[in-house]
Every structure is written in C-alpha cells, then in structure tokens.
Design an enzyme around this catalytic site. Structure first.
Site, PDB file in Angstrom:
ATOM      1  N   GLU A   1       0.790  -1.249   0.124  1.00  0.00           N
ATOM      2  CA  GLU A   1       0.069   0.145  -0.031  1.00  0.00           C
ATOM      3  C   GLU A   1       0.714   1.104  -0.017  1.00  0.00           C
ATOM      4  OE1 GLU A   1      -2.763  -0.389   3.072  1.00  0.00           O
ATOM      5  OE2 GLU A   1      -3.645  -2.147   2.422  1.00  0.00           O
ATOM      6  N   ASN A  40       2.036  -5.155  -3.095  1.00  0.00           N
ATOM      7  CA  ASN A  40       0.690  -5.429  -2.648  1.00  0.00           C
ATOM      8  C   ASN A  40      -0.145  -4.300  -2.759  1.00  0.00           C
ATOM      9  OD1 ASN A  40      -1.052  -7.714  -2.078  1.00  0.00           O
ATOM     10  ND2 ASN A  40      -1.204  -6.988  -0.338  1.00  0.00           N
ATOM     11  N   HIS A  65     -10.072  -6.140  -2.195  1.00  0.00           N
ATOM     12  CA  HIS A  65     -11.266  -5.941  -1.124  1.00  0.00           C
ATOM     13  C   HIS A  65     -12.469  -5.125  -1.980  1.00  0.00           C
ATOM     14  CE1 HIS A  65      -8.868  -7.229   2.054  1.00  0.00           C
ATOM     15  NE2 HIS A  65      -7.716  -6.549   1.669  1.00  0.00           N
ATOM     16  N   GLU A  84      -6.149 -10.819  -1.229  1.00  0.00           N
ATOM     17  CA  GLU A  84      -6.747 -10.702  -0.178  1.00  0.00           C
ATOM     18  C   GLU A  84      -8.298 -10.581  -0.276  1.00  0.00           C
ATOM     19  OE1 GLU A  84      -5.368  -7.207   2.474  1.00  0.00           O
ATOM     20  OE2 GLU A  84      -3.306  -7.976   1.902  1.00  0.00           O
ATOM     21  N   ASP A 115     -12.126 -10.268  -0.516  1.00  0.00           N
ATOM     22  CA  ASP A 115     -13.135 -10.315   0.182  1.00  0.00           C
ATOM     23  C   ASP A 115     -14.450  -9.443  -0.835  1.00  0.00           C
ATOM     24  OD1 ASP A 115     -12.335  -8.101   1.106  1.00  0.00           O
ATOM     25  OD2 ASP A 115     -11.890  -8.901   2.947  1.00  0.00           O
TER      26      ASP A 115
HETATM   27  C1  XIL Z   1      -6.303  -6.369   8.430  1.00  0.00           C
HETATM   28  C2  XIL Z   1      -6.498  -7.602   8.994  1.00  0.00           C
HETATM   29  O1  XIL Z   1      -7.392  -8.679   8.639  1.00  0.00           O
HETATM   30  C3  XIL Z   1      -7.081  -7.203  10.378  1.00  0.00           C
HETATM   31  O2  XIL Z   1      -7.136  -8.374  11.576  1.00  0.00           O
HETATM   32  C4  XIL Z   1      -6.381  -6.071  10.779  1.00  0.00           C
HETATM   33  O3  XIL Z   1      -7.081  -5.599  12.135  1.00  0.00           O
HETATM   34  C5  XIL Z   1      -6.061  -4.951  10.024  1.00  0.00           C
HETATM   35  O4  XIL Z   1      -5.546  -5.519   8.754  1.00  0.00           O
HETATM   36  N1  XIL Z   1      -4.862  -4.702   3.674  1.00  0.00           N
HETATM   37  C6  XIL Z   1      -3.821  -5.620   4.209  1.00  0.00           C
HETATM   38  C7  XIL Z   1      -4.046  -6.487   5.343  1.00  0.00           C
HETATM   39  O5  XIL Z   1      -2.765  -5.666   3.512  1.00  0.00           O
HETATM   40  O6  XIL Z   1      -2.962  -6.666   5.964  1.00  0.00           O
HETATM   41  C8  XIL Z   1      -5.398  -5.768   6.124  1.00  0.00           C
HETATM   42  O7  XIL Z   1      -5.519  -7.130   6.989  1.00  0.00           O
HETATM   43  C9  XIL Z   1      -6.630  -5.724   5.355  1.00  0.00           C
HETATM   44  C10 XIL Z   1      -6.108  -4.654   4.103  1.00  0.00           C
END
Ligand code: XIL
Length: 368
Positions: free
Chosen positions: A169, A210, A246, A276, A278
């Site tokens: 990020e 990432n 996400h 990641e 979702d």
């Molecule tokens: C999230 C975790 O799932 C949570 O448990 C934590 O509180 C915050 O981070 N981007 C990322 C991940 O790269 O590391 C994040 O994970 C979600 C967003």
C-alpha cells in the site's frame, strides 16, 4: 435463512444414487483448491489469523469445524497470516524481534503442506509505534531501520514463503505516493531498498508489491506499473503484483476490467495474484446482494484463471465471523464464502464455476 432445511438434511442423508446433487449437497464436488489446480492455478487459498487474534471473540466452539475446512480439506492449498508477520508484531520495539505470532500460522501451513504467502515487510499501517514516534529520522537512520527489519524478518521465514509482500500500500488512489514515514524521509528510494534487501536475504521467495483497488485500470494501477518499471530499471528484483481485491458486491469490477488490470501487470513480465479477496455487501444479506456477490466473485476468480501469469487467488479468511470487514466498514459484512452457520454463500458456487469453466492454456510460471 441459512440453516439447513429439513429437506436438505434429508437429501444429504440419502444414498448417493438417490440424492439430487443440489449445490451444497452434491457428494462428488471437489474442493476449490483442487479445481484451481485443474484450471492451471498454483493454488486457491485462504488467509487466517492465529486463534488468539481472530476477529470475533467467543467463537472457540467453531474452531474444530474451522480447522477441518482450513487445514484438512482440499478447499485451500495456500494461506497467509493476516496479522502475525506485520511490523507491529515482529519488531514492536526497535531491534527487538518477535516471531511468535507469525509462527503460529506459518508452522500450521508447513504442517499441512500449504503454500505460504508472507505478509508484509514494509507498510505504513500496523507499524510499530516507535517508527512513527520519532519525527527527526535522518535518511541514513531510516535506511538502517528498513534494512534491519527486512533482513531479520525475511531471514526468520527464509525458504518458507512462496511469496513475500515486500511493500504494501505505497500508493494513493491518484497514483501518487502515500505520504508514509518511509516516503516522507526517503522518497521512492525506500521501495528500492526494501526489495533489494529482501532479494538478498531470500532468493527463493517471489517478491511482490501489494495494494488495494488495483482490480480495474485507473491511476492507481498506472502508479503500480510505474513502481514495477522503476525496480526493473534499477535491476532490482520484483516478481509479482498482489491485487488485494477488497471489493464491494454492489459495485464490483466487470470481468473485462479485471482482465485488463491483470494484463497491465503481466505484460511487464511480473506475475499477479489476488491476495486478499473479499467482497462485502450491505448487511443484512439478501437474495439480491448475494447474487451480486456471486457474480463479483465469479468475475474476479474467472479473470485470474483466464489470464496467463495470474497464478493464484487468496481470500481474506473464509468464515464470515472472522472477517475484518464489519470492524472497518460499518454496515457492511458477509464478505466471505461461509456464513456464520457454516452454510456456503451462493458466491462459493460462483468461485467453483469460475474454476471449473476456465483453464489456462499454458502452465503457470512457464510463459513469461
Ligand atoms: C487486516 C486484518 O485482517 C485485520 O485483522 C487487522 O485488524 C487490520 O488488517 N490490507 C492488508 C491487510 O494488506 O494486512 C489488512 O488486514 C487488510 C487490508
């Protein structure tokens, strides 16, 4: 509405030949990772947290069922620790390293023979407070901090990670650099330093950049291409781009947008993974938003299957109660593939369809 109906329970109790193979009760279905491999991906995986840190507390009674699906089924061939390898846990005080939290998940991955994605070496969030507390870092001091952190943490898991998210990020939505402590002191040099250091320490791990909102072409995907090219030009190894994915059910990218975004990276000679995934919706879930979610999952996974160089998909946990979403996006939830009562989302079958219907032409890893 998600509890098994009497009819479905009856069906699942019937002998194979008589039972109608309705979704969720078909006896011959394979797990998602098996379909993913048949489609030419390396894995379909799920991230997980160590039991002590799972998002919703008080769910210990569900752990056996959770562990069965997570580790012992063929649903997932890969995992990522959602928290334990982050700076906050691994170097809570300067020079004091702790791998206990991260090791909980990474050792389970090893025990159960799952690919491991390691996450994340340099990130502005979940950073140990000492890094940001000091406001007068000199360039040399912060360079030494980054080199020491990346070296020690990458060494701790050396040889175990299929991939490392080296920088996470670093970009704003408009493609400019995020004004993190790292950027404010060092400019884009910190990205080069992190990758060069990781490359030295763990020659076998694929090194990834990432980020989120990289699933459709726009300024941020262009910014990411700029980072890839910058590293390539400097002859610093970068192997992949992680698209966090996400997403939002009601406004997810189309299949073509996904494909274009992924190809924008693979054409640079790096691999891509959805890291990641979702897809959250406005709660409560209903037939409409669950159908949108199914379509959205199908498009995301389908795009990865269709593009050579997209090597795998990771969902950010698989069981709704352990999702981070409700804590960060109020009013939204149910973003994963298993509901709280263990019934599967319609989206599960969207993923299954995408994996079953698509096949890569070449084997991943061969063509570029
Ligand atoms: C999230 C975790 O799932 C949570 O448990 C934590 O509180 C915050 O981070 N981007 C990322 C991940 O790269 O590391 C994040 O994970 C979600 C967003």
């Amino acid at each position: 509405m998600h509890l098994p109906t009497a009819a479905s329970l009856l069906l699942s109790a019937l002998p194979l030949a008589v039972a109608t193979p309705t979704p969720g009760h078909g006896h011959k279905e394979k797990g998602l990772n098996t379909y993913a491999k048949e489609a030419g991906l390396k894995y379909f995986g799920a991230a997980t947290d160590s039991p002590g840190f799972r998002e919703r507390a008080g769910y210990e009674a569900q752990y056996p069922k959770y562990d069965q699906i997570m580790w012992k089924s063929d649903e997932f061939g890969q995992t990522t620790p959602t928290n334990g390898q982050k700076w906050l846990f691994t170097e809570p005080q300067q020079g004091v390293f702790n791998y206990t939290e991260g090791n909980i998940v990474t050792s389970l991955a090893k025990k159960h023979g799952k690919y491991l994605r390691c996450h994340a070496l340099v990130w502005h969030s979940q950073l140990a407070p000492w890094v940001e507390a000091k406001t007068d870092w000199t360039k040399d001091e912060l360079r030494a901090v980054i080199v020491n952190h990346v070296t020690r943490v990458a060494k701790a898991w050396k040889g175990q990670c299929y991939a490392w998210d080296v920088v996470n990020e670093a970009l704003e939505e408009d493609g400019s650099y995020r004004k993190s402590v790292f950027y404010n002191v060092l400019g884009e040099e910190y990205i080069k330093l992190a990758f060069a250091t990781a490359a030295k320490v763990d020659p076998k791990a694929k090194l990834y950049y990432n980020d989120y909102n990289l699933e459709w072409p726009h300024a941020k995907t262009e910014g990411t291409q700029r980072i890839v090219k910058m590293l390539q030009k400097a002859k610093i190894r970068i192997d992949g781009v992680g698209l966090q994915a996400h997403l939002i059910a009601e406004q997810a990218p189309t299949l073509d947008q996904h494909i274009d975004a992924i190809k924008g990276f693979t054409k640079l000679g790096v691999e891509v993974a959805l890291t990641e995934l979702d897809i959250r919706l406005q709660v409560p879930a209903n037939a409409t938003n669950l159908a949108q979610q199914k379509e959205a999952y199908k498009n995301a996974v389908g795009a990865c299957v269709q593009v050579k160089g997209c090597i795998g998909v990771t969902i950010w946990d698989f069981y709704d109660p352990f999702s981070w979403v409700p804590y960060v996006f109020p009013g939204e939830g149910a973003p994963l593939l298993w509901f709280e009562d263990w019934s599967k989302h319609p989206a599960y079958y969207g993923v299954q369809e995408a994996l079953k219907n698509g096949t890569k032409k070449g084997k991943p890893g061969k063509w570029w």
